[in-house]
Motif scaffolding. Sequence first.
Motif, PDB file in Angstrom:
ATOM      1  N   THR A  91       9.848  86.027 -62.972  1.00  0.00           N
ATOM      2  CA  THR A  91      10.383  85.057 -62.399  1.00  0.00           C
ATOM      3  C   THR A  91       9.792  84.086 -62.322  1.00  0.00           C
ATOM      4  OG1 THR A  91      11.487  86.185 -60.444  1.00  0.00           O
ATOM      5  CG2 THR A  91      12.924  86.357 -62.459  1.00  0.00           C
ATOM      6  N   HIS A  92       9.889  83.730 -61.474  1.00  0.00           N
ATOM      7  CA  HIS A  92       8.147  82.883 -60.246  1.00  0.00           C
ATOM      8  C   HIS A  92       7.650  83.733 -59.269  1.00  0.00           C
ATOM      9  CE1 HIS A  92      11.554  83.744 -57.629  1.00  0.00           C
ATOM     10  NE2 HIS A  92      11.411  83.103 -56.585  1.00  0.00           N
ATOM     11  N   THR A  93       6.998  83.418 -57.719  1.00  0.00           N
ATOM     12  CA  THR A  93       6.351  83.375 -57.601  1.00  0.00           C
ATOM     13  C   THR A  93       6.320  83.466 -56.027  1.00  0.00           C
ATOM     14  OG1 THR A  93       4.608  81.808 -57.701  1.00  0.00           O
ATOM     15  CG2 THR A  93       4.367  83.260 -59.496  1.00  0.00           C
ATOM     16  N   HIS A  94       7.448  82.955 -55.522  1.00  0.00           N
ATOM     17  CA  HIS A  94       8.093  83.513 -54.111  1.00  0.00           C
ATOM     18  C   HIS A  94       7.219  84.286 -53.848  1.00  0.00           C
ATOM     19  CE1 HIS A  94      10.654  79.606 -53.741  1.00  0.00           C
ATOM     20  NE2 HIS A  94       9.617  79.075 -54.016  1.00  0.00           N
ATOM     21  N   ALA A  95       6.722  84.640 -52.304  1.00  0.00           N
ATOM     22  CA  ALA A  95       6.122  86.045 -51.616  1.00  0.00           C
ATOM     23  C   ALA A  95       7.707  86.641 -51.651  1.00  0.00           C
ATOM     24  CB  ALA A  95       5.951  85.546 -50.656  1.00  0.00           C
ATOM     25  N   ASP A  96       8.333  86.953 -51.975  1.00  0.00           N
ATOM     26  CA  ASP A  96       8.997  87.957 -52.138  1.00  0.00           C
ATOM     27  C   ASP A  96       9.529  88.995 -53.263  1.00  0.00           C
ATOM     28  OD1 ASP A  96      10.269  85.629 -52.501  1.00  0.00           O
ATOM     29  OD2 ASP A  96      12.181  86.367 -52.211  1.00  0.00           O
ATOM     30  N   HIS A  97       8.455  88.128 -54.247  1.00  0.00           N
ATOM     31  CA  HIS A  97       9.169  88.783 -55.223  1.00  0.00           C
ATOM     32  C   HIS A  97       7.313  89.244 -56.669  1.00  0.00           C
ATOM     33  CE1 HIS A  97      13.052  87.024 -56.478  1.00  0.00           C
ATOM     34  NE2 HIS A  97      12.982  86.582 -55.099  1.00  0.00           N
ATOM     35  N   VAL A  98       6.540  88.625 -55.412  1.00  0.00           N
ATOM     36  CA  VAL A  98       5.255  89.346 -56.589  1.00  0.00           C
ATOM     37  C   VAL A  98       4.383  90.005 -54.996  1.00  0.00           C
ATOM     38  CG1 VAL A  98       5.627  87.034 -57.560  1.00  0.00           C
ATOM     39  CG2 VAL A  98       3.732  86.709 -55.450  1.00  0.00           C
ATOM     40  N   PHE A 170      17.428  76.761 -62.609  1.00  0.00           N
ATOM     41  CA  PHE A 170      16.886  75.853 -61.475  1.00  0.00           C
ATOM     42  C   PHE A 170      16.692  76.384 -60.070  1.00  0.00           C
ATOM     43  CE2 PHE A 170      16.243  72.611 -64.426  1.00  0.00           C
ATOM     44  CZ  PHE A 170      15.202  71.794 -64.584  1.00  0.00           C
ATOM     45  N   HIS A 171      15.752  76.750 -59.420  1.00  0.00           N
ATOM     46  CA  HIS A 171      16.024  77.406 -58.124  1.00  0.00           C
ATOM     47  C   HIS A 171      15.528  75.868 -57.539  1.00  0.00           C
ATOM     48  CE1 HIS A 171      15.008  80.362 -54.512  1.00  0.00           C
ATOM     49  NE2 HIS A 171      13.837  80.455 -55.469  1.00  0.00           N
ATOM     50  N   GLY A 172      16.651  75.194 -56.226  1.00  0.00           N
ATOM     51  CA  GLY A 172      16.139  73.886 -55.528  1.00  0.00           C
ATOM     52  C   GLY A 172      15.329  73.107 -57.111  1.00  0.00           C
ATOM     53  N   THR A 188      18.291  85.908 -60.421  1.00  0.00           N
ATOM     54  CA  THR A 188      18.056  85.628 -59.548  1.00  0.00           C
ATOM     55  C   THR A 188      17.204  83.898 -59.254  1.00  0.00           C
ATOM     56  OG1 THR A 188      17.256  87.263 -57.209  1.00  0.00           O
ATOM     57  CG2 THR A 188      15.450  86.699 -59.151  1.00  0.00           C
ATOM     58  N   ASP A 189      16.660  84.087 -57.047  1.00  0.00           N
ATOM     59  CA  ASP A 189      16.887  82.782 -57.294  1.00  0.00           C
ATOM     60  C   ASP A 189      17.378  81.788 -57.971  1.00  0.00           C
ATOM     61  OD1 ASP A 189      15.419  85.779 -56.297  1.00  0.00           O
ATOM     62  OD2 ASP A 189      14.681  83.517 -54.571  1.00  0.00           O
ATOM     63  N   CYS A 190      18.120  80.959 -57.994  1.00  0.00           N
ATOM     64  CA  CYS A 190      18.867  79.769 -58.276  1.00  0.00           C
ATOM     65  C   CYS A 190      19.783  79.977 -57.648  1.00  0.00           C
ATOM     66  CB  CYS A 190      19.131  80.313 -60.571  1.00  0.00           C
ATOM     67  SG  CYS A 190      20.447  81.694 -60.608  1.00  0.00           S
TER      68      CYS A 190
HETATM   69 ZN   LIG Z   1      12.372  82.238 -54.503  1.00  0.00          ZN
END
Ligand SMILES: [Zn+2]
Length: 272
Positions: A91-98, A170-172, A188-190
């Motif tokens: 979905t994206h590369t924020h730490a909690d996801h990767v 959009f996540h922010g 998630t994350d949006c």
């Molecule tokens: Zn995130």
Amino acid sequence: MIRITVLGSGTSHGVPAVGCDCDVCRSSDPRDRRTRPSILIEIAAGPQDPADMRESAFAGAVRSILVDTSTDLRMQALANDVRRVDAILFTHTHADHVFGIDEVRRYNQMQKTAIPCFADADTLANLRRMFSYIFEPPKQVGGGLPQLTLFRIAGPFSLGGVEVVPVPLFHGTLPVLGFRIGSFAYLTDCNRIPDQSWTLLQGVQTIILDALRHKPHSTHFSLSEATAVVARLGATRAYFTHICHDLGHAATCASLPPGVELAYDGLVLEIA
Ligand SMILES: [Zn+2]
Ligand SMILES: [Zn+2]
Ligand SMILES: [Zn+2]
């Protein structure tokens, strides 16, 4: 038929939060223990779509699709007895996801093959930079490296005989992807769904959606914002995820409209 397993329903800190004595962090309800956000999508075995081979250059039957490699991937895989990962959607590369990406090595060993990963161009560039040890490997590899093959998502694509529709969100200010398969969507994350993505989500009946807490947040939907999204979409079943320790499972679920509840780690959904 697809089966969804919620591997993790918590926000980036996880619940309980380290060092916190609040009621939710001290709760004895197992649904109040939330690992970092991820789901597993399993596709019932059926005739393989030849388009899979063409589009992904992946010559195996895709049955088990992981969404993100959360910080808690190893414990999630053990808790849910995840035996296969045939593909990964990011979905994206924020730490909690990767940051559980290294755990994929075990699937490489068991399946004796690289695992195809699908993400948008920015996410692929971030993965290459954040995990340069994987993509520009050193001479000495010690315990081994994840074997991943990266594919750029440029629109809907076929995987395991189902169509995966990327849903821009959009996540922010950060553009991220949600994913739709049939009547199911994972967002998630949006905290904003752009107009064109509402069109992509038309007809979704079961949704897993970001809802961090009651208080508004700059990058996540609040509980009331997420509830409004579900109402606008007309989904019949909604499960909120990426939940922080402000929301106790039982009390929050009792306050939600019919068909809307909090997800929890280990929740399984079957979708026709
Ligand atoms: Zn995130
Ligand atoms: Zn707490
Ligand atoms: Zn997150």
